[in-house]
Design an enzyme around this catalytic site. Structure first.
Site, PDB file in Angstrom:
ATOM      1  CG  ASP A   9      24.111 -26.541   2.758  1.00 39.86           C
ATOM      2  OD1 ASP A   9      24.679 -27.490   2.183  1.00 39.86           O
ATOM      3  OD2 ASP A   9      24.368 -25.406   2.378  1.00 39.86           O
ATOM      4  CE  LYS A  59      23.076  -9.500   6.529  1.00 42.53           C
ATOM      5  NZ  LYS A  59      22.559 -10.190   6.100  1.00 42.53           N
ATOM      6  CG  ASP A  92      25.548 -23.568   6.159  1.00 42.23           C
ATOM      7  OD1 ASP A  92      25.992 -24.055   5.060  1.00 42.23           O
ATOM      8  OD2 ASP A  92      24.889 -22.250   5.894  1.00 42.23           O
TER       9      ASP A  92
END
Lengths: 431, 360
Positions: B110, B162, B218
């Protein structure tokens, strides 16, 4: 008395035009022009009433009653109507809002001067085929001992509650019962706000007037808040006259609608434009070489400039001096005078205010509030602006001198006058 | 040299486009997504591309046979019977990847960027360890897993998922080069290369990061597909401006297939891709859109941030915006307003879609 004798007698018509405190559901359009003069199918709302009166033989005078301060628009309208038709057209100003009965009672001497045998009374904010001659004929058939004919039409059971409801004697059409906006179902026959009265009506209004005066003198404190002269024809007079062989209802099968909200003005325009096919074919635009593409019934003022690649209709009215650019699409809309629609813009279910501008590729779109097309008796809902805490989706209205930039969308919104918008808006009132 | 492209499954994030065409074959800027990668790999010396797929498609197989011919390389399809994650497919293709000592490329399918395969090879050979991953800078690292590495050498210390306090603004860009010895770390079972393999390699000092220059995206979902298109067209502007269409009626970066037909008084751009055989009638306004092969946009319509599927038809005076995606052969009637709709293939739309929703 035979019909022919009756026909020789003189007739008048009274149109109740209200005042600036009325017609607030018509804002922001009623800021610029009194609501009765708002153009519907290209001509002022009132013009349709007056044209219907002009077809009645022996019509001698039209009296407008209301509580607008005399103003330029009204004067100009009266002057031009005066010129166009052979009867007199006058405006009588109430000192306050006297109600549908109080106004005519106050000016009864003016209405009766010259000795009319009967007079029509019409609300300005209705749209109708005005079957005045049929009413007159019906009136003659019912003899001369009654004092009034109410034009009635059929509504569905639910919507009838928003109107004055009439119960009739099915054989004689006598009004047996009248109730204004009942909370439960009473009758499917509703009051159209169009009447034919004999001068005797004033005797009945006079009775109520005197009783009101006396009642209010007895009140503590004297002179209550309500105006002593206020008389409502519907609640105070019709209810009293029902079942006394004084009132009859003439039921029309033809189109009829109230014009309360701006949305209903688009609906009323559609009804009148359709009728122009019979009454005023010259007012309908035609497809012709070098002209725009016309779909269905469209009114275009002769001074409007329209590009040949534009597509208009159905139900479009284009006002004086409007400029419409290349590849513009307008459907189910009223474009008021001086507005400018630039190339490729698309206007659907909207009213475009005077001198407003819509930029290239902009989309101005509303949601129609048409009556249910599958119910022949459905009426347009005089919708409330808000429901469940949100703005009810309705037609889009641009007030006077609003500028819509290129490529934005204005949807289900009301834009108040003199605004320059700089982005898209949806479901909003833009102050 | 060899390369393994992780094509994976049904490409559900790019529906409704992937209901008609396997994701690798969806055109991004007028070229199938996969070919952007394959052509760049070929340019860097790759002669054998292995596609790791978890579902088989005749269309993909046929197209890959054709590309083998065109590019003069070998393309294999490595079919997973069950989804093997991002590492498992390497084990499945182990034999193909270990028939020489050369390093091989691995990439997520992607990803779109100016592919730096030659630089990767150089960088990888330079440090001489088992693996190199390409990293790219992001504005909001707290949304991603970030890579913490030594600025000078590129040696990776650790990965932080994260991060709540700033530790790094570099994220894994989904492009790797590995030495064959790395394959001993991977078993034939569903495995995440990012979570299970990379941390161990980093700990052992076997994994290095190379920072990507230029854009990266992406493009696995429609919103990012359009953002990626804008970035790609800007890169075309810098590297090969002659490929872009200019002149009256064209604004900014616009890529138009030579077989497309454009009417009069249109304004196209910025950031528009028009596919083969597309017809735009007179007075169309279109910006930040991809219009795929064979679509037809009728007069006076206005489109922004949309993907118009193959052979779809958009009526006159339509306004379409807010990441509306039309699948293949969708028909939009005249004068409608379409806001953020996802329309499945072969659907005919006759009512406006004022709020974003899926039209089945």
């Amino acid at each position: 008395m035979s019909d022919s004798v009756f026909n020789l007698k003189m007739l008048k018509a009274v149109i109740l035009i209200g005042g600036p405190q009325k017609g607030t559901r018509f804002r922001p359009l009623s800021f610029e022009v009194p609501k009765p003069l708002f153009p519907v199918a290209g001509v002022p709302m009132l013009q349709h009433h007056i044209e219907a009166c002009a077809k009645v033989p022996n019509m001698k005078e039209i009296i407008l009653i209301g509580f607008y301060q005399p103003n330029e628009e009204l004067n100009r309208f009266i002057a031009s109507a005066q010129q166009e038709f052979k009867f007199s057209v006058r405006y009588l100003q109430e000192f306050a809002a006297l109600g549908t009965g109080g106004g005519i009672y106050h000016f009864r001497d003016q209405i009766l001067s010259g000795g009319p045998s009967a007079f029509f009374l019409m609300n300005a904010d209705v749209c109708s085929e005005f079957p005045l001659q049929d009413m007159l004929h019906f009136h003659h058939q019912r003899g001369n001992s009654h004092c009034g004919i109410i034009l009635g039409t059929t509504a569905n059971r639910k919507q009838s509650l928003n109107y004055g409801c009439i119960v009739e004697n099915q054989e004689t059409n006598e009004v047996l019962h009248f109730v204004e906006k009942p909370s439960t179902f009473v009758s499917e026959i509703i009051n159209c706000g169009i009447y034919l009265f004999t001068p005797e009506i004033f005797a009945h209004i006079g009775t109520v007037f005197k009783r009101n005066q006396e009642d209010r003198l007895l009140e503590e404190p004297p002179c209550g808040r309500q105006l002593r002269e206020l008389i409502r024809l519907e609640q105070d007079i019709f209810t009293m006259l029902a079942a006394r062989k004084q009132l009859y209802v003439y039921k029309t099968q033809h189109f009829w609608s109230q014009i309360k909200s701006a949305g209903s003005a688009i609906y009323a325009s559609r009804l009148y434009l359709k009728r122009y096919n019979e009454t005023h074919p010259e007012r309908l635009a035609r497809n012709q070489e070098g002209g725009p593409k016309i779909i269905g019934n469209v009114y275009i003022h002769q001074t409007a400039t329209i590009d040949s690649t534009a597509v208009l209709g159905p139900n479009v009215s284009i006002g004086k001096g409007v400029i419409i650019g290349a590849g513009v699409r307008v459907r189910e809309s009223i474009v008021l005078h001086g507005a400018s629609l630039q190339d490729h813009c698309c206007v659907l279910n909207s009213i475009v205010g005077w001198d407003s501008t819509i930029g290239k590729w902009a989309r101005v779109e509303g949601t129609p509030s048409d009556p249910n097309p599958n119910d022949p008796y459905a009426k347009i809902d005089s919708e409330t602006l808000f429901r469940d805490g949100g703005l009810t989706p309705s037609i889009t209205i641009l007030g006077c001198n609003v500028n819509i930039p290129s490529e934005v969308i204005i949807r289900n919104s009301i834009v108040l006058p003199h605004k320059d918008l700089n982005r898209s808006f949806k479901n909003q009132i833009i102050l | 040299m060899k390369a393994l492209i992780l094509v994976g499954g049904y490409g559900t994030r790019l529906r409704p486009l992937t209901l008609s065409v396997p994701k690798p074959l969806v055109e991004f800027c007028n070229k199938p997504i996969l070919l952007h990668q394959v052509e760049a790999l070929v340019k860097a010396g790759v002669r054998h591309v292995i596609l790791a797929v978890s579902y088989m498609s005749d269309l993909l197989e046929r197209e890959m046979r054709a590309q083998e011919q065109r590019l003069g390389i070998k393309i294999s399809l490595s079919h997973e019977k069950e989804p093997l994650g991002t590492a498992g497919p390497l084990a499945l293709a182990r034999e193909l990847l270990t028939d020489s000592d050369e390093p091989f490329f691995v990439l997520n399918s992607d990803v779109i960027c100016d592919f730096p395969f030659e630089d990767m090879l150089k960088f990888h050979k330079n440090h001489g360890k088992e693996g190199t991953i390409v990293v790219t800078k992001v504005e909001e690292p707290s949304k991603y897993g970030v890579v913490v590495y030594e600025g000078e050498t590129g040696r990776i210390h650790r990965f932080v998922e994260k991060p709540q306090v700033f530790v790094s603004n570099k994220i894994n860009a989904g492009m790797y080069i590995f030495s064959p010895s790395m394959l001993r770390r991977i078993q034939l079972r569903p495995t995440s290369i990012e979570k299970e393999i990379f941390p161990v390699m980093a700990e052992e000092g076997q994994l290095y990061a190379m920072e990507l220059q230029g854009f990266w995206m992406d493009i696995g979902q429609p919103k990012d597909f359009l953002t990626g298109m804008c970035m790609y067209l800007q890169s075309v502007r810098q590297n090969a401006p002659e490929r872009l269409r200019t002149g009256p009626g064209f604004l900014g970066n616009v890529l138009v297939d030579p077989t497309a037909v454009i009417g009069e008084n249109c304004t196209i751009g910025p950031n528009v891709t028009i596919g083969a055989g597309v017809v735009l009638e007179d007075g169309v306004r279109i910006k930040r859109c991809t219009v795929l092969r064979g679509a037809h946009i009728r007069s006076h319509s206005w489109l922004e941030s949309c993907i118009v599927g193959w052979s779809s038809s958009v009526g006159q005076w339509v306004r379409m915006e807010n990441v509306t995606v039309l699948g293949e052969d969708v028909i939009v009637s005249d004068e409608l307003y379409i806001n953020g709709a996802n329309v499945l293939p072969h659907k005919s739309i006759t009512d406006s879609v004022p709020e974003p929703r899926i039209i089945m």
